[in-house]
Design a protein around this motif. Structure first.
Motif, PDB file in Angstrom:
ATOM      1  N   PHE A   1     -10.414   4.423   4.264  1.00  0.00           N
ATOM      2  CA  PHE A   1     -10.636   5.845   4.541  1.00  0.00           C
ATOM      3  C   PHE A   1     -11.511   6.505   3.478  1.00  0.00           C
ATOM      4  N   PHE A   2     -11.464   5.995   2.239  1.00  0.00           N
ATOM      5  CA  PHE A   2     -12.158   6.634   1.123  1.00  0.00           C
ATOM      6  C   PHE A   2     -13.136   5.683   0.456  1.00  0.00           C
ATOM      7  N   LEU A   3     -14.297   6.215   0.081  1.00  0.00           N
ATOM      8  CA  LEU A   3     -15.243   5.510  -0.776  1.00  0.00           C
ATOM      9  C   LEU A   3     -15.360   6.366  -2.032  1.00  0.00           C
TER      10      LEU A   3
ATOM     11  N   ILE B   1      -4.420   8.287  -4.117  1.00  0.00           N
ATOM     12  CA  ILE B   1      -5.085   7.058  -3.678  1.00  0.00           C
ATOM     13  C   ILE B   1      -5.438   6.213  -4.904  1.00  0.00           C
ATOM     14  N   PRO B   2      -5.544   4.889  -4.699  1.00  0.00           N
ATOM     15  CA  PRO B   2      -5.926   4.022  -5.812  1.00  0.00           C
ATOM     16  C   PRO B   2      -7.430   4.034  -6.051  1.00  0.00           C
ATOM     17  N   VAL B   3      -7.805   3.863  -7.315  1.00  0.00           N
ATOM     18  CA  VAL B   3      -9.198   3.602  -7.682  1.00  0.00           C
ATOM     19  C   VAL B   3      -9.184   2.328  -8.522  1.00  0.00           C
ATOM     20  N   CYS B   4     -10.113   1.439  -8.247  1.00  0.00           N
ATOM     21  CA  CYS B   4     -10.157   0.138  -8.913  1.00  0.00           C
ATOM     22  C   CYS B   4     -11.085   0.231 -10.128  1.00  0.00           C
ATOM     23  N   LEU B   5     -10.511   0.041 -11.308  1.00  0.00           N
ATOM     24  CA  LEU B   5     -11.280   0.170 -12.545  1.00  0.00           C
ATOM     25  C   LEU B   5     -11.671  -1.187 -13.137  1.00  0.00           C
ATOM     26  N   ASP B   6     -11.533  -2.257 -12.367  1.00  0.00           N
ATOM     27  CA  ASP B   6     -11.802  -3.618 -12.861  1.00  0.00           C
ATOM     28  C   ASP B   6     -13.210  -3.782 -13.425  1.00  0.00           C
ATOM     29  N   GLU B   7     -14.185  -3.131 -12.812  1.00  0.00           N
ATOM     30  CA  GLU B   7     -15.577  -3.327 -13.237  1.00  0.00           C
ATOM     31  C   GLU B   7     -16.121  -2.139 -14.029  1.00  0.00           C
ATOM     32  N   VAL B   8     -15.236  -1.319 -14.571  1.00  0.00           N
ATOM     33  CA  VAL B   8     -15.668  -0.146 -15.335  1.00  0.00           C
ATOM     34  C   VAL B   8     -15.288  -0.345 -16.795  1.00  0.00           C
ATOM     35  N   ASP B   9     -16.284  -0.275 -17.676  1.00  0.00           N
ATOM     36  CA  ASP B   9     -16.042  -0.341 -19.109  1.00  0.00           C
ATOM     37  C   ASP B   9     -15.765   1.088 -19.583  1.00  0.00           C
ATOM     38  N   LEU B  10     -14.499   1.506 -19.477  1.00  0.00           N
ATOM     39  CA  LEU B  10     -14.158   2.889 -19.817  1.00  0.00           C
ATOM     40  C   LEU B  10     -14.508   3.220 -21.262  1.00  0.00           C
ATOM     41  N   GLU B  11     -14.369   2.263 -22.164  1.00  0.00           N
ATOM     42  CA  GLU B  11     -14.714   2.515 -23.571  1.00  0.00           C
ATOM     43  C   GLU B  11     -16.203   2.812 -23.704  1.00  0.00           C
ATOM     44  N   GLY B  12     -17.025   2.070 -22.996  1.00  0.00           N
ATOM     45  CA  GLY B  12     -18.468   2.263 -23.068  1.00  0.00           C
ATOM     46  C   GLY B  12     -18.936   3.557 -22.411  1.00  0.00           C
TER      47      GLY B  12
ATOM     48  N   VAL C   1      -5.544  21.346  12.601  1.00  0.00           N
ATOM     49  CA  VAL C   1      -6.378  20.157  12.494  1.00  0.00           C
ATOM     50  C   VAL C   1      -5.465  18.965  12.250  1.00  0.00           C
ATOM     51  N   ARG C   2      -5.716  17.896  13.016  1.00  0.00           N
ATOM     52  CA  ARG C   2      -4.922  16.679  12.825  1.00  0.00           C
ATOM     53  C   ARG C   2      -5.732  15.652  12.059  1.00  0.00           C
ATOM     54  N   ILE C   3      -5.037  14.942  11.164  1.00  0.00           N
ATOM     55  CA  ILE C   3      -5.640  13.803  10.464  1.00  0.00           C
ATOM     56  C   ILE C   3      -4.679  12.632  10.571  1.00  0.00           C
ATOM     57  N   PRO C   4      -5.211  11.408  10.484  1.00  0.00           N
ATOM     58  CA  PRO C   4      -4.304  10.265  10.498  1.00  0.00           C
ATOM     59  C   PRO C   4      -3.363  10.309   9.295  1.00  0.00           C
ATOM     60  N   ASP C   5      -2.090  10.101   9.529  1.00  0.00           N
ATOM     61  CA  ASP C   5      -1.100  10.055   8.452  1.00  0.00           C
ATOM     62  C   ASP C   5      -0.831   8.585   8.143  1.00  0.00           C
ATOM     63  N   GLU C   6      -1.893   7.903   7.767  1.00  0.00           N
ATOM     64  CA  GLU C   6      -1.853   6.449   7.566  1.00  0.00           C
ATOM     65  C   GLU C   6      -2.459   6.054   6.219  1.00  0.00           C
ATOM     66  N   ILE C   7      -2.641   7.018   5.308  1.00  0.00           N
ATOM     67  CA  ILE C   7      -3.298   6.727   4.040  1.00  0.00           C
ATOM     68  C   ILE C   7      -2.255   6.271   3.027  1.00  0.00           C
ATOM     69  N   ASN C   8      -2.404   5.032   2.566  1.00  0.00           N
ATOM     70  CA  ASN C   8      -1.515   4.495   1.533  1.00  0.00           C
ATOM     71  C   ASN C   8      -2.321   3.510   0.690  1.00  0.00           C
ATOM     72  N   ASP C   9      -1.669   2.816  -0.239  1.00  0.00           N
ATOM     73  CA  ASP C   9      -2.400   1.918  -1.137  1.00  0.00           C
ATOM     74  C   ASP C   9      -3.150   0.819  -0.387  1.00  0.00           C
ATOM     75  N   GLU C  10      -2.615   0.376   0.750  1.00  0.00           N
ATOM     76  CA  GLU C  10      -3.268  -0.699   1.498  1.00  0.00           C
ATOM     77  C   GLU C  10      -4.438  -0.202   2.334  1.00  0.00           C
ATOM     78  N   THR C  11      -4.382   1.022   2.818  1.00  0.00           N
ATOM     79  CA  THR C  11      -5.422   1.520   3.729  1.00  0.00           C
ATOM     80  C   THR C  11      -6.427   2.471   3.084  1.00  0.00           C
TER      81      THR C  11
ATOM     82  N   SER D   1      -1.743  16.812   0.153  1.00  0.00           N
ATOM     83  CA  SER D   1      -2.281  15.993  -0.928  1.00  0.00           C
ATOM     84  C   SER D   1      -1.776  14.569  -0.812  1.00  0.00           C
ATOM     85  N   VAL D   2      -2.619  13.633  -1.203  1.00  0.00           N
ATOM     86  CA  VAL D   2      -2.249  12.217  -1.184  1.00  0.00           C
ATOM     87  C   VAL D   2      -2.890  11.547  -2.401  1.00  0.00           C
TER      88      VAL D   2
END
Length: 150
Positions: free
Chosen positions: A62-64, A105-116, A48-58, A102-103
């Motif tokens: 590819f992911f939600l 990926i970034p997750v944006c925690l700007d709008e998450v109140d981790l303490e809460g 199976v082929r997948i795009p090898d283009e997953i990085n912090d910018e892209t 394995s790769v």
């Protein structure tokens, strides 16, 4: 979709198409740093082929990724969501049967109140979408993991 059969109406559910390519959330230990690791695994008998283009910018194209609590709160952990178009030939990674990739990926925690959210049991879900490429996996894969914010 509905079909009539001798005066009775019945509905037919269409299941998600199964695929030999599987996705899992492999590591959440760096979640608080804004990183998770996902793993692709070829469970089939053919390469199976997948795009090898997953990085912090892209990665956001590819992911939600979504964080949910047992109380029903949720946050989308992407910086942006949208489509991406490559104006060049894609690079690919071919996974042989049984092979994993394995790769991180970034997750944006700007709008998450981790303490809460600390007192909650959380579920992390990521969906991989690919609509581009030649002779490669096209479609959607989904993975979830339990997450304790401590």
């Amino acid at each position: 979709m509905y079909h009539r059969n001798e005066g009775k109406t019945c509905s037919i559910a269409i299941a998600e198409e199964s695929t030999p390519l599987q996705l899992s959330i492999a590591d959440t230990s760096r979640f608080r740093e804004g990183r998770i690791t996902v793993r692709f695994r070829n469970e089939g008998n053919e390469p199976v082929r997948i795009p090898d283009e997953i990085n912090d910018e892209t990665a956001d194209y590819f992911f939600l990724t979504v964080l949910r609590t047992e109380r029903g709160n949720f946050r989308v952990l992407n910086r942006k969501v949208g489509k991406i178009t490559f104006h060049r030939s894609l690079n690919y990674r071919e996974l042989a049967p049984g092979q994993e990739y394995s790769v991180t990926i970034p997750v944006c925690l700007d709008e998450v109140d981790l303490e809460g959210w600390k007192q909650c049991s959380c579920e992390l879900e990521t969906r991989y979408y690919n609509r581009q490429g030649k002779d490669c996996f096209l479609g959607m894969l989904r993975a979830t993991a339990r997450l304790a914010l401590q």
